[in-house]
Motif scaffolding. Sequence first.
Motif, PDB file in Angstrom:
ATOM      1  N   LEU A   9       0.867  -1.168   0.000  1.00 37.47           N
ATOM      2  CA  LEU A   9       0.000   0.000   0.000  1.00 37.47           C
ATOM      3  C   LEU A   9       0.907   1.222   0.000  1.00 37.47           C
ATOM      4  CD1 LEU A   9      -3.045   0.762   0.109  1.00 37.47           C
ATOM      5  CD2 LEU A   9      -2.674   1.270   2.535  1.00 37.47           C
ATOM      6  N   GLN A  10       1.018   1.852  -1.153  1.00 40.51           N
ATOM      7  CA  GLN A  10       1.815   3.061  -1.278  1.00 40.51           C
ATOM      8  C   GLN A  10       0.925   4.252  -0.976  1.00 40.51           C
ATOM      9  OE1 GLN A  10       5.277   3.373  -2.238  1.00 40.51           O
ATOM     10  NE2 GLN A  10       4.878   5.443  -1.478  1.00 40.51           N
ATOM     11  N   MET A  11       1.310   5.036   0.015  1.00 40.66           N
ATOM     12  CA  MET A  11       0.507   6.182   0.425  1.00 40.66           C
ATOM     13  C   MET A  11       1.317   7.463   0.251  1.00 40.66           C
ATOM     14  SD  MET A  11      -1.428   4.719   3.795  1.00 40.66           S
ATOM     15  CE  MET A  11       0.057   4.585   4.771  1.00 40.66           C
ATOM     16  N   ALA A  12       0.702   8.450  -0.342  1.00 38.80           N
ATOM     17  CA  ALA A  12       1.359   9.728  -0.570  1.00 38.80           C
ATOM     18  C   ALA A  12       0.473  10.857  -0.036  1.00 38.80           C
ATOM     19  CB  ALA A  12       1.624   9.929  -2.057  1.00 38.80           C
ATOM     20  N   SER A  13       1.088  12.037   0.081  1.00 38.45           N
ATOM     21  CA  SER A  13       0.361  13.222   0.560  1.00 38.45           C
ATOM     22  C   SER A  13      -0.446  12.917   1.811  1.00 38.45           C
ATOM     23  CB  SER A  13      -0.562  13.749  -0.551  1.00 38.45           C
ATOM     24  OG  SER A  13       0.176  14.051  -1.716  1.00 38.45           O
ATOM     25  N   LEU A  14       0.210  12.279   2.756  1.00 43.08           N
ATOM     26  CA  LEU A  14      -0.477  11.860   3.978  1.00 43.08           C
ATOM     27  C   LEU A  14      -0.992  13.064   4.764  1.00 43.08           C
ATOM     28  CD1 LEU A  14       1.924   8.981   4.946  1.00 43.08           C
ATOM     29  CD2 LEU A  14      -0.527   8.722   4.572  1.00 43.08           C
ATOM     30  N   ILE A  15      -2.134  12.883   5.375  1.00 39.31           N
ATOM     31  CA  ILE A  15      -2.759  13.918   6.198  1.00 39.31           C
ATOM     32  C   ILE A  15      -3.014  13.336   7.593  1.00 39.31           C
ATOM     33  CG2 ILE A  15      -3.811  15.109   4.233  1.00 39.31           C
ATOM     34  CD1 ILE A  15      -6.402  13.632   4.813  1.00 39.31           C
TER      35      ILE A  15
END
Length: 124
Positions: free
Chosen positions: A80-86
């Motif tokens: 699970l590649q996650m970007a622009s995490l908040i």
Amino acid sequence: QVQLVESGGGLVQAGDSLRLSCAASGRTFSSDVMGWFRQAPGKEREFVAAITASSRTYYAYSVQGRVTISRDNAKNTVYLQMASLIPEDTAVYYCAAAPSGDTIYLRASRYNYWGQGTQVTVSS
């Protein structure tokens, strides 16, 4: 013994990226649909993403465009590649498997096997 083991979680800042991994063992998962779920404190477990045996994918609206699910059947591993995490992404992330072939399941109850979870914390 069937096992799903997640890794890759951690503490990051808003805007950062993370790649979670889920290593499966004990049986062949190449024919399964694999899913990622998450659970924040005080909230119910929610669907994040799923990938079928044929690599068809589906994402929750809240993560669309920021998350990519993929699988490597040779390694029995899902990512699970996650970007622009908040900060709202902060949760324990769980990997799950359902022997359903090419059906996407959104409900946690449809998944037979679960990992122990990995914590993702996003600071603002």
